[in-house]
Motif scaffolding. Structure first.
Motif, short mmCIF file in Angstrom:
data_model
loop_
_atom_site.label_atom_id
_atom_site.label_comp_id
_atom_site.label_asym_id
_atom_site.label_seq_id
_atom_site.Cartn_x
_atom_site.Cartn_y
_atom_site.Cartn_z
N ALA A 172 0.84 -1.28 0.09
CA ALA A 172 -0.23 0.39 0.15
C ALA A 172 0.95 1.22 -0.02
CB ALA A 172 -0.82 -0.04 1.18
N ALA A 173 2.10 1.10 0.72
CA ALA A 173 2.85 2.40 0.77
C ALA A 173 3.29 2.82 -0.62
CB ALA A 173 3.73 2.25 1.94
N ARG A 174 3.74 1.61 -1.14
CA ARG A 174 4.83 1.82 -2.36
C ARG A 174 3.81 1.93 -3.76
NH1 ARG A 174 7.18 -2.41 -4.13
NH2 ARG A 174 6.62 -4.10 -2.66
N LYS A 175 2.61 1.36 -3.77
CA LYS A 175 1.67 1.48 -4.69
C LYS A 175 0.38 1.95 -4.06
CE LYS A 175 4.07 -2.66 -5.92
NZ LYS A 175 3.79 -4.12 -6.25
N PRO A 176 0.25 3.13 -3.92
CA PRO A 176 -1.16 3.70 -3.36
C PRO A 176 -2.63 3.60 -3.94
CG PRO A 176 0.43 5.30 -3.78
CD PRO A 176 1.10 4.13 -4.09
N ASP A 177 -2.39 3.36 -5.28
CA ASP A 177 -3.36 3.40 -6.24
C ASP A 177 -4.09 2.13 -6.26
OD1 ASP A 177 -1.22 2.59 -7.70
OD2 ASP A 177 -1.71 3.64 -9.42
N THR A 178 -3.43 0.91 -5.57
CA THR A 178 -3.72 -0.33 -5.61
C THR A 178 -4.75 -0.81 -4.59
OG1 THR A 178 -1.96 -1.34 -4.55
CG2 THR A 178 -1.54 -1.00 -6.80
N ALA A 179 -5.13 -1.97 -4.93
CA ALA A 179 -6.39 -2.54 -3.88
C ALA A 179 -5.56 -2.72 -2.35
CB ALA A 179 -6.84 -3.90 -4.25
N ALA A 180 -4.11 -2.92 -2.29
CA ALA A 180 -3.61 -2.74 -1.16
C ALA A 180 -4.02 -1.85 -0.21
CB ALA A 180 -2.11 -2.94 -1.42
N ARG A 181 -3.79 -0.64 -0.79
CA ARG A 181 -4.17 0.81 -0.19
C ARG A 181 -5.64 0.65 0.62
NH1 ARG A 181 -1.13 3.59 2.38
NH2 ARG A 181 -2.53 3.13 3.92
N ARG A 182 -6.65 0.09 -0.35
CA ARG A 182 -8.10 -0.13 0.35
C ARG A 182 -7.86 -1.06 1.28
NH1 ARG A 182 -11.41 -3.81 -0.80
NH2 ARG A 182 -10.59 -4.50 -2.55
N LEU A 183 -7.44 -2.03 1.31
CA LEU A 183 -7.43 -3.23 2.23
C LEU A 183 -6.68 -2.59 3.61
CD1 LEU A 183 -5.91 -6.18 0.46
CD2 LEU A 183 -8.41 -5.89 1.08
N VAL A 184 -5.56 -1.60 3.55
CA VAL A 184 -5.10 -0.99 4.78
C VAL A 184 -6.09 -0.21 5.45
CG1 VAL A 184 -3.32 0.25 5.86
CG2 VAL A 184 -2.79 -1.66 4.05
N ASP A 185 -6.59 0.64 4.46
CA ASP A 185 -7.58 1.86 4.94
C ASP A 185 -8.76 1.16 5.40
OD1 ASP A 185 -5.87 3.80 4.27
OD2 ASP A 185 -6.63 4.09 2.27
N GLY A 186 -9.10 -0.03 4.94
CA GLY A 186 -10.43 -0.65 5.34
C GLY A 186 -10.27 -1.45 6.78
N GLY A 187 -8.99 -1.35 7.46
CA GLY A 187 -8.76 -1.85 8.61
C GLY A 187 -8.35 -3.52 8.80
N LEU A 188 -7.48 -3.87 7.47
CA LEU A 188 -7.02 -4.92 7.39
C LEU A 188 -6.40 -5.36 8.68
CD1 LEU A 188 -6.27 -7.44 5.68
CD2 LEU A 188 -4.15 -6.20 5.05
N LEU A 189 -5.40 -4.58 9.26
CA LEU A 189 -4.55 -4.96 10.44
C LEU A 189 -5.26 -5.62 11.71
CD1 LEU A 189 -1.66 -2.64 10.16
CD2 LEU A 189 -1.82 -4.79 9.14
N ASP A 190 -6.41 -4.67 11.84
CA ASP A 190 -7.46 -5.11 12.99
C ASP A 190 -8.05 -6.28 12.70
OD1 ASP A 190 -6.57 -2.82 14.19
OD2 ASP A 190 -8.10 -1.30 13.54
N LYS A 191 -8.53 -6.60 11.48
CA LYS A 191 -9.20 -7.87 11.02
C LYS A 191 -8.18 -8.77 11.21
CE LYS A 191 -12.40 -5.28 7.98
NZ LYS A 191 -12.74 -4.99 6.45
N LEU A 192 -6.93 -8.72 10.88
CA LEU A 192 -6.32 -9.88 11.01
C LEU A 192 -5.91 -10.26 12.72
CD1 LEU A 192 -3.63 -9.05 8.39
CD2 LEU A 192 -4.90 -11.17 8.57
N ALA A 193 -6.02 -9.07 13.27
CA ALA A 193 -5.52 -9.24 14.78
C ALA A 193 -6.90 -9.92 15.51
CB ALA A 193 -5.33 -7.98 15.32
N ALA A 194 -7.97 -9.71 15.06
CA ALA A 194 -9.30 -10.11 15.67
C ALA A 194 -9.80 -11.14 14.95
CB ALA A 194 -10.46 -8.86 15.70
N HIS A 195 -9.20 -11.67 14.32
CA HIS A 195 -9.61 -12.93 13.53
C HIS A 195 -10.26 -14.08 14.28
CE1 HIS A 195 -10.25 -15.98 10.29
NE2 HIS A 195 -9.92 -15.02 9.37
N PRO A 196 -11.33 -14.54 14.20
CA PRO A 196 -11.93 -15.68 15.07
C PRO A 196 -10.80 -16.94 14.86
CG PRO A 196 -13.15 -15.34 13.11
CD PRO A 196 -12.31 -14.06 13.11
N PHE A 197 -10.11 -17.15 13.70
CA PHE A 197 -9.42 -18.42 13.73
C PHE A 197 -7.97 -18.22 14.27
CE2 PHE A 197 -11.30 -19.50 9.25
CZ PHE A 197 -12.49 -19.96 9.88
N GLU A 198 -7.69 -16.94 14.47
CA GLU A 198 -6.44 -16.73 15.39
C GLU A 198 -6.49 -17.05 16.70
OE1 GLU A 198 -3.23 -15.50 14.42
OE2 GLU A 198 -3.96 -15.64 12.56
N HIS A 199 -7.80 -17.31 17.33
CA HIS A 199 -7.91 -17.68 18.81
C HIS A 199 -8.49 -18.82 19.09
CE1 HIS A 199 -7.24 -13.18 19.14
NE2 HIS A 199 -7.98 -12.99 18.19
#
Length: 200
Positions: A172-199
């Protein structure tokens, strides 16, 4: 439903895709790819989607994130487009015709869309919902609980949350016009941390 219900295709393209993934991806990223294939096949049953190209779905699932690894990272293209080109190369070597090779790339690109119409692209839909389950925790109760436990035991998540999160933040940082930016802005890190399969 159990893992034994789904057999990886015994074809040059499928074997080549898995060999490439295991050579270049981390164990956590490759396990994510295998789980994504299994979730996709399971969603095909649960959602009543018939007539899919199982070999194409497998190759796309196994290679859908290979564009995040340094050897296949493209300085300009999104990681899903880069991965689509890798799939095209693998399937060309396996003798697939042009249109089918392009379909593998389309499925990989569409897995990062917010939604895919199964009537338009059944394999793209299945990979999108499968990766949404494995990464964002979408529809965690849609598949049989015993099957989910079996898949997670056979292909554990390991360091996926930290590793994949870091990869996408970098993209996302290197290619801000790609889907990676949308994923990060959409809370990807929080979703990964709170993922039910992680627990589990």
């Amino acid at each position: 439903m159990q893992i034994a219900d789904f057999s990886p295709p015994d074809t040059p393209a499928a074997r080549g895709a898995l060999a490439l993934a295991r050579e270049y991806q981390s164990p956590a990223l490759t396990a994510h790819a295998i789980r994504s294939w299994l979730w996709a096949e399971a969603f095909a049953r649960v959602d009543g989607i018939a007539g899919i190209d199982h070999e194409l779905l497998y190759v796309a699932a196994i290679l859908h994130d290979i564009g995040t690894v340094p050897e296949f990272d493209n300085h300009r293209l999104s990681y899903e487009h880069a991965g689509g080109h890798v799939a095209g190369a693998v399937t060309a070597g396996a003798g697939w015709p042009t249109q089918r090779r392009l379909r593998a790339g389309e499925v990989i690109v569409r897995h990062n869309q917010e939604s895919v119409d199964p009537a338009v692209d059944a394999e793209g839909y299945l990979l999108e919902v499968a990766t949404a389950l494995d990464i964002s925790g979408s529809r965690p109760d849609a598949l049989p609980a015993g099957f989910v436990r079996e898949v997670l035991a056979a292909h554990p998540r390991g360091d996926l949350a930290a590793e994949f999160g870091a990869c996408v933040v970098d993209q996302a940082a290197r290619k801000p016009d790609t889907a990676a930016r949308r994923l990060v802005d959409g809370g990807l890190l929080d979703k990964l941390a709170a993922h039910p399969f992680e627990h589990r």
